[in-house]
Design an enzyme around this catalytic site. Structure first.
Site, short mmCIF file in Angstrom:
data_model
loop_
_atom_site.label_atom_id
_atom_site.label_comp_id
_atom_site.label_asym_id
_atom_site.label_seq_id
_atom_site.Cartn_x
_atom_site.Cartn_y
_atom_site.Cartn_z
N ASP A 57 -8.65 10.37 75.64
CA ASP A 57 -8.67 11.77 76.05
C ASP A 57 -10.05 12.08 76.62
O ASP A 57 -11.06 11.88 75.95
CB ASP A 57 -8.37 12.63 74.82
CG ASP A 57 -8.48 14.11 75.09
OD1 ASP A 57 -8.64 14.51 76.24
OD2 ASP A 57 -8.41 14.88 74.11
N ARG A 111 -18.51 12.25 69.66
CA ARG A 111 -18.67 12.96 70.94
C ARG A 111 -20.17 13.16 71.18
O ARG A 111 -20.78 14.12 70.72
CB ARG A 111 -17.93 14.29 70.91
CG ARG A 111 -16.41 14.10 70.77
CD ARG A 111 -15.66 15.42 70.78
NE ARG A 111 -14.23 15.22 70.59
CZ ARG A 111 -13.35 16.20 70.44
NH1 ARG A 111 -13.76 17.46 70.46
NH2 ARG A 111 -12.06 15.94 70.26
N GLN A 126 -10.19 15.24 62.81
CA GLN A 126 -9.10 16.19 62.94
C GLN A 126 -7.77 15.52 62.64
O GLN A 126 -7.65 14.30 62.66
CB GLN A 126 -9.07 16.82 64.33
CG GLN A 126 -8.78 15.88 65.47
CD GLN A 126 -8.86 16.56 66.84
OE1 GLN A 126 -9.64 17.49 67.04
NE2 GLN A 126 -8.08 16.11 67.78
N ASP A 247 -5.06 27.78 72.45
CA ASP A 247 -5.99 27.57 71.34
C ASP A 247 -5.68 28.55 70.21
O ASP A 247 -5.44 29.74 70.46
CB ASP A 247 -7.44 27.79 71.80
CG ASP A 247 -7.95 26.66 72.68
OD1 ASP A 247 -7.31 25.60 72.73
OD2 ASP A 247 -9.00 26.86 73.33
N GLU A 260 -12.46 28.59 66.59
CA GLU A 260 -11.30 27.81 67.04
C GLU A 260 -10.96 26.74 66.00
O GLU A 260 -11.82 25.95 65.60
CB GLU A 260 -11.59 27.14 68.38
CG GLU A 260 -10.41 26.32 68.91
CD GLU A 260 -10.77 25.50 70.14
OE1 GLU A 260 -10.23 24.38 70.28
OE2 GLU A 260 -11.60 25.97 70.96
N SER A 263 -6.47 23.14 69.13
CA SER A 263 -6.05 23.16 70.54
C SER A 263 -4.75 22.37 70.61
O SER A 263 -4.65 21.27 70.06
CB SER A 263 -7.12 22.50 71.42
OG SER A 263 -6.67 22.38 72.75
#
Length: 346
Positions: A57, A111, A126, A247, A260, A263
């Site tokens: 992704d 990331r 996640q 979201d 948030e 997503s």
């Protein structure tokens, strides 16, 4: 550039031992509820995938994956996953999952381009989930039904943690509200996207913002999305607005801002993939393994998303920094500032 939000008079409600136990209970309880709500089976996920297959992704399309050469594969490059949005769809096909059922997994990622602060870490954990759907379920109404069920699992988890720690009081809104990103723009035309999120989250407590990635009437998307997983361009015939994704955002009263948690969206079919690749000038991706399989009809139609584990724990346990939940690397000056205000980072 790193950032630090300093809530006034912040004081953790739980010590480190209570926090660790709370994290364990939240993760076990929520994933069981999510699995039951959406009929998902747990699968094992990769930490890295081969570069050049189109499976990793690329999030908004600009983040750099962490990569390394593999000695036994002739120095071929592997990439640490950003998320498993496309890998899961391949897995649905490989496991021959039927419509109405799906998979979930613990996803761990690095990331390196994240802006470090209260909400963002180099380390991402996640629940990535994906479910097979029928063609007639590629609608905004079906998307809303799935979001509502996920939110129900979130509320049950909140009840559990409030029972476990009476000092934590219930805070989630009873119901989640839905709004399209274009409608949100019309409500607050003079605000930035983040300012609009803050205003709508404070107003409703919990909201799902539809159509993330599609261009709005001001010529800008509410937020960026890669063009080859979520369908953000299909028009809803009931509203005339684009997007089958969005979201899930709640109001975080500790930080005083929108927060948030997830997503998610209905994934691209062949038509949406071609349209979104053309709009973004990414037609060259059609040569990649994932995209070829989609165009050859060997991948099922699906809906899926990611739900932040550390973020969910941070919200439930009333923590002000994600570093109070997970172990990661932080700028030394941030560690010192956080310790000075009673917000020690792991």
């Amino acid at each position: 550039m790193s950032y630090l939000i300093k809530p006034a008079n912040y004081k953790p409600l739980l010590d480190m031992k209570q926090t660790e136990l709370g994290i364990k209970q939240i993760k076990e309880f929520f994933q069981q509820n999510l699995s039951s709500e959406l009929r998902l089976r747990r699968v094992t996920a990769p930490l890295f995938v081969l570069k050049g297959m189109g499976i990793n992704d690329d999030l908004s399309g600009i983040e750099r994956p962490v990569s390394f050469p593999i000695k036994d594969l002739g120095e071929q490059q592997a990439e640490v996953v950003h998320s498993l949005a496309k890998w899961k769809r391949v897995t649905l096909a490989d496991y021959d999952i039927e419509p109405g059922y799906g998979i979930y997994t613990d996803m761990n990622a690095i990331r390196a381009d994240e802006e470090l602060g209260n909400l963002h870490s180099l380390y991402v954990d996640q629940w990535d989930w994906e479910r097979v759907i029928a063609p007639e379920q590629r609608t905004v109404e079906f998307l809303k039904s799935i979001v509502t069920r996920i939110y129900a699992a979130m509320r049950r988890t909140e009840y559990m943690i409030c029972e476990m720690y009476p000092q934590i009081k219930s805070f989630l809104a009873h119901d989640i509200q839905f709004i399209h990103s274009e409608e949100l723009l019309q409500m607050y035309p003079d605000k930035t996207a983040k300012e609009r999120e803050n205003l709508i989250a404070k107003r409703y407590g919990a909201v799902f913002i539809i159509g993330i990635g599609s261009k709005l009437s001001n010529g800008e998307p509410h937020d960026l999305r890669a063009p080859d997983y979520d369908d953000y361009s299909t028009i809803d015939p009931n509203t005339g607005l684009p997007g089958l994704n969005g979201d899930l955002v709640v109001w975080n009263d500790v930080l005083g801002r929108a927060f948030e948690l997830s997503s998610m969206g209905i994934r691209v079919d062949k038509e949406a993939l071609l349209r979104q690749l053309e709009e973004t000038g990414k037609q060259d991706r059609l040569k990649l393994y994932f995209h070829k399989r989609l165009m050859e009809d060997t991948l099922p139609l699906s809906i899926g998303g990611g739900i932040g584990q550390s973020r969910l724990c941070m919200l439930y346990l009333k923590k002000a920094h994600i570093g109070e939940i997970q172990a990661s690397i932080w700028p030394e000056d941030m560690r010192k500032e956080c310790a000075a205000i009673g917000m020690p980072l792991i």
